[in-house]
Design an enzyme around this catalytic site. Structure first.
Site, PDB file in Angstrom:
ATOM      1  N   HIS A 106       0.828  -1.212   0.000  1.00  0.00           N
ATOM      2  CA  HIS A 106       0.000   0.000   0.000  1.00  0.00           C
ATOM      3  C   HIS A 106       0.866   1.268   0.000  1.00  0.00           C
ATOM      4  CE1 HIS A 106       1.242  -0.122   4.084  1.00  0.00           C
ATOM      5  NE2 HIS A 106       0.222   0.510   4.631  1.00  0.00           N
ATOM      6  N   SER A 107       2.166   1.114  -0.209  1.00  0.00           N
ATOM      7  CA  SER A 107       3.090   2.241  -0.213  1.00  0.00           C
ATOM      8  C   SER A 107       3.122   2.906  -1.587  1.00  0.00           C
ATOM      9  CB  SER A 107       4.501   1.768   0.149  1.00  0.00           C
ATOM     10  OG  SER A 107       5.468   2.736  -0.198  1.00  0.00           O
TER      11      SER A 107
END
EC number: 5.99.1.4
Length: 200
Positions: free
Chosen positions: A12-13
């Site tokens: 999710h970065s």
């Protein structure tokens, strides 16, 4: 014998997303093997003093958006600054990627990682949703249903935990994080330095 680059990241970065394709291309060009290690960034932050996005000061949150917009434009990588399905738990996606590596190898896991991160940051897809993850895996010519089942096994959870423990032991504190021949590089904006290291 080719050298190995450890690749710690959380799916999710946005920074991992911005650097992923460039990193994969760099490793291939330099003949380096990638050891892909999705890890629990929450636990990494807890061990290293980092703060989750929602707990950061407003000026830090605002500047993060400025930098994401700059890098997206500079790299020509599409990115929604505030995607519909964010924040989102990355755990299911991370374990799906681990399951793909165990079943199909590193290249399949790298391809799936790109699809997952692009899904979140460019396609408004919910990477915390099982059906969405299965569809993303199917789009990579993998069996999404089977991978989802595999991702819930104790063996995959153990690898996820081990990746995170290893990240903390290596003093990782952000995503993406690359380690090549014992030297650490934090962030997609350090890929030029990683390339120099791989060229030595």
């Amino acid at each position: 014998m080719s050298k190995v680059c450890l690749y710690y990241f959380a799916p999710h970065s946005p920074w991992a997303y911005l650097g992923h394709e460039r990193f994969v291309a760099l490793a291939k060009a330099k003949g380096a093997q990638v050891d892909i290690r999705p890890c629990d960034l929450g636990r990494v932050f807890g061990a290293s003093g980092g703060l989750p996005l929602a707990k950061r000061a407003p000026q830090r949150q605002a500047y993060r958006l400025t930098e994401l917009a700059r890098w997206s434009a500079f790299l020509g990588v599409p990115l929604n600054l505030q995607p519909r399905f964010f924040p989102v738990s990355p755990d299911a996606a991370a374990k799906l990627i681990i399951a793909a590596r165990l079943a199909h190898g590193v290249e399949a896991a790298l391809n799936l990682s790109q699809a997952v991160m692009r899904g979140l940051w460019a396609e408004e897809r919910n990477i915390g949703d099982d059906d969405t993850l299965a569809q993303l895996a199917n789009g990579c010519e993998l069996d999404g249903k089977a991978l989802l089942a595999a991702s819930r096994t104790a063996g995959v959870q153990a690898e996820y935990d081990r990746n995170t423990d290893d990240a903390n032991a290596a003093s990782v504190f952000g995503s993406p994080w690359y380690i090549y021949e014992g030297e650490s590089f934090w962030g997609q904006d350090r890929l030029d330095f990683l390339e120099r290291a791989m060229s030595r």
